[in-house]
Write a protein that holds these residues in place. Structure first.
Motif, PDB file in Angstrom:
ATOM      1  N   TYR A 130       0.822  -1.215   0.000  1.00 18.07           N
ATOM      2  CA  TYR A 130       0.000   0.000   0.000  1.00 18.07           C
ATOM      3  C   TYR A 130       0.858   1.268   0.000  1.00 18.07           C
ATOM      4  CZ  TYR A 130      -3.613  -3.326   1.489  1.00 18.07           C
ATOM      5  OH  TYR A 130      -4.464  -4.390   1.572  1.00 18.07           O
ATOM      6  N   LEU A 131       1.884   1.283   0.852  1.00 18.02           N
ATOM      7  CA  LEU A 131       2.776   2.450   0.926  1.00 18.02           C
ATOM      8  C   LEU A 131       3.515   2.642  -0.388  1.00 18.02           C
ATOM      9  CD1 LEU A 131       4.392   4.718   2.302  1.00 18.02           C
ATOM     10  CD2 LEU A 131       5.937   2.941   3.180  1.00 18.02           C
ATOM     11  N   ASP A 132       4.129   1.573  -0.900  1.00 18.47           N
ATOM     12  CA  ASP A 132       4.926   1.697  -2.114  1.00 18.47           C
ATOM     13  C   ASP A 132       4.073   2.167  -3.294  1.00 18.47           C
ATOM     14  OD1 ASP A 132       7.142   0.879  -0.694  1.00 18.47           O
ATOM     15  OD2 ASP A 132       6.902  -1.221  -1.230  1.00 18.47           O
ATOM     16  N   LYS A 133       2.818   1.708  -3.355  1.00 18.06           N
ATOM     17  CA  LYS A 133       1.944   2.130  -4.447  1.00 18.06           C
ATOM     18  C   LYS A 133       1.694   3.639  -4.403  1.00 18.06           C
ATOM     19  CE  LYS A 133      -2.593   1.737  -6.559  1.00 18.06           C
ATOM     20  NZ  LYS A 133      -2.595   3.150  -6.940  1.00 18.06           N
ATOM     21  N   VAL A 134       1.366   4.177  -3.215  1.00 20.41           N
ATOM     22  CA  VAL A 134       1.065   5.614  -3.173  1.00 20.41           C
ATOM     23  C   VAL A 134       2.315   6.444  -3.457  1.00 20.41           C
ATOM     24  CG1 VAL A 134      -0.987   5.392  -1.715  1.00 20.41           C
ATOM     25  CG2 VAL A 134       1.225   5.822  -0.634  1.00 20.41           C
ATOM     26  N   VAL A 135       3.483   5.952  -3.036  1.00 18.42           N
ATOM     27  CA  VAL A 135       4.721   6.698  -3.316  1.00 18.42           C
ATOM     28  C   VAL A 135       5.033   6.666  -4.813  1.00 18.42           C
ATOM     29  CG1 VAL A 135       7.209   6.810  -2.903  1.00 18.42           C
ATOM     30  CG2 VAL A 135       5.654   6.384  -0.993  1.00 18.42           C
ATOM     31  N   ILE A 136       4.888   5.492  -5.445  1.00 17.79           N
ATOM     32  CA  ILE A 136       5.092   5.394  -6.895  1.00 17.79           C
ATOM     33  C   ILE A 136       4.110   6.301  -7.627  1.00 17.79           C
ATOM     34  CG2 ILE A 136       4.696   3.875  -8.887  1.00 17.79           C
ATOM     35  CD1 ILE A 136       7.294   3.179  -7.881  1.00 17.79           C
ATOM     36  N   ASP A 137       2.829   6.234  -7.257  1.00 17.42           N
ATOM     37  CA  ASP A 137       1.823   7.077  -7.911  1.00 17.42           C
ATOM     38  C   ASP A 137       2.170   8.558  -7.769  1.00 17.42           C
ATOM     39  OD1 ASP A 137       0.345   4.881  -8.720  1.00 17.42           O
ATOM     40  OD2 ASP A 137      -1.199   5.089  -7.168  1.00 17.42           O
ATOM     41  N   TYR A 138       2.644   8.935  -6.594  1.00 20.35           N
ATOM     42  CA  TYR A 138       3.022  10.331  -6.338  1.00 20.35           C
ATOM     43  C   TYR A 138       4.221  10.721  -7.199  1.00 20.35           C
ATOM     44  CZ  TYR A 138       3.028  14.511  -3.376  1.00 20.35           C
ATOM     45  OH  TYR A 138       2.930  15.801  -2.909  1.00 20.35           O
ATOM     46  N   ALA A 139       5.211   9.828  -7.276  1.00 19.94           N
ATOM     47  CA  ALA A 139       6.398  10.092  -8.098  1.00 19.94           C
ATOM     48  C   ALA A 139       6.019  10.237  -9.572  1.00 19.94           C
ATOM     49  CB  ALA A 139       7.422   8.978  -7.917  1.00 19.94           C
ATOM     50  N   MET A 140       5.106   9.374 -10.051  1.00 16.30           N
ATOM     51  CA  MET A 140       4.677   9.456 -11.449  1.00 16.30           C
ATOM     52  C   MET A 140       3.895  10.739 -11.713  1.00 16.30           C
ATOM     53  SD  MET A 140       5.977   6.821 -12.985  1.00 16.30           S
ATOM     54  CE  MET A 140       7.373   7.049 -11.872  1.00 16.30           C
ATOM     55  N   ALA A 141       3.079  11.163 -10.744  1.00 15.82           N
ATOM     56  CA  ALA A 141       2.314  12.410 -10.896  1.00 15.82           C
ATOM     57  C   ALA A 141       3.253  13.619 -10.956  1.00 15.82           C
ATOM     58  CB  ALA A 141       1.326  12.559  -9.741  1.00 15.82           C
ATOM     59  N   ILE A 142       4.279  13.634 -10.103  1.00 17.02           N
ATOM     60  CA  ILE A 142       5.260  14.726 -10.122  1.00 17.02           C
ATOM     61  C   ILE A 142       5.997  14.742 -11.459  1.00 17.02           C
ATOM     62  CG2 ILE A 142       7.444  15.519  -9.120  1.00 17.02           C
ATOM     63  CD1 ILE A 142       6.393  14.485  -6.402  1.00 17.02           C
ATOM     64  N   SER A 143       6.384  13.550 -11.928  1.00 15.74           N
ATOM     65  CA  SER A 143       7.087  13.443 -13.207  1.00 15.74           C
ATOM     66  C   SER A 143       6.226  13.968 -14.348  1.00 15.74           C
ATOM     67  CB  SER A 143       7.474  11.983 -13.456  1.00 15.74           C
ATOM     68  OG  SER A 143       8.011  11.824 -14.736  1.00 15.74           O
TER      69      SER A 143
END
Length: 197
Positions: A130-143
Motif C-alpha cells: 500500500y505504501l509503495d503504491k502511493v509513493v510510486i503514484d506520487y512520483a509518477m504524478a510529479i514526473s
C-alpha cells in the motif's frame, strides 16, 4: 536525467492468468486488463515477471489451480523507471518526503505495507504494498507535472520474497524482477511459452 538509465531495452516477461484469459488474449479477442489494486506496488498497469516463466506459472497455479495459464511477452521497456537504479530511488525518496509533508498538513497518516492477509509464505514479506503504491503514484504524478511529454512507459523493480534459498542465504525462493507495463503499445510480441522450445 543521466544518459545511462535503463531504456529502450527489450526483455521477456511472463504474465500469470487463467487459461481462459490466456486463450482470449493470444487469439486477439481480448486485451490485457490494467491492474489497479490498492496493493499493486508499482501502480496501475499490466504486470509481468521478467525472464521468469516458472514464477509466473507458480503464481497462476496458486490463483487458478488447474485452470492456470501463462502468457509470454517480448517487451520494449521504452522510457523505464528502473527502481534498481540509484536515480529512481532518489526520486522515490523525494516523492515520499513530499507526500509525507502533504499528508501531515492535511492531518492524514501515510499507508503502510502489510504481510499476506492469509499468512501465506514468509511473514516478513510485505506483499501488500500500500505504501509503495502511493509513493510510486506520487512520483509518477510529479514526473508528469514536470515533464508532460516524457512519461514513463514501464516501471521495473526487484522484489525480495519468500524464505531463504538455503540456511543463512540472503537469496529468497521467490526473489524476482517485476515489470509494470503502463504503455501497452510496448508489448511487441505475445506468445504461448508452453509451446516454445
Amino acid at each position: 536525467m543521466h544518459p545511462f538509465h535503463y531504456c529502450n531495452v527489450t526483455v521477456y516477461g511472463f504474465h500469470g492468468c487463467s487459461a481462459a484469459v490466456k486463450s482470449k488474449i493470444l487469439s486477439g479477442s481480448a486485451q490485457f486488463n490494467r491492474s489497479a489494486n490498492r496493493y499493486d506496488w508499482l501502480g496501475p498497469g499490466v504486470y509481468f515477471w521478467e525472464n521468469d516463466f516458472l514464477r509466473a506459472q507458480s503464481w497462476a497455479r496458486d490463483m487458478h489451480g488447474n485452470s492456470a495459464g501463462v502468457i509470454g511477452a517480448k517487451i520494449q521497456l521504452g522510457h523505464c523507471f528502473d527502481i534498481s537504479n540509484s536515480f529512481a530511488k532518489a526520486i522515490l525518496k523525494i516523492a515520499y518526503d513530499d507526500l509525507q509533508a502533504d499528508l501531515s498538513a492535511a492531518r492524514l497518516s501515510i499507508l503502510i505495507n502489510k504481510p499476506h492477509p492469509w499468512n501465506k509464505g514468509n511473514p516478513d514479506d510485505k506483499v501488500l504494498r500500500y505504501l509503495d503504491k502511493v509513493v510510486i503514484d506520487y512520483a509518477m504524478a510529479i514526473s508528469q507535472q514536470n515533464q508532460p511529454n516524457n512519461l514513463y512507459d514501464t516501471i521495473r523493480a526487484p522484489f525480495q520474497e519468500g524464505f531463504p534459498v538455503y540456511p543463512g542465504s540472503a537469496f529468497r525462493e521467490h526473489d524476482h524482477i517485476h515489470l509494470c507495463v503502463r504503455n501497452p503499445d510496448l508489448l511487441i510480441d505475445l506468445f504461448d511459452p508452453e509451446e516454445v522450445g
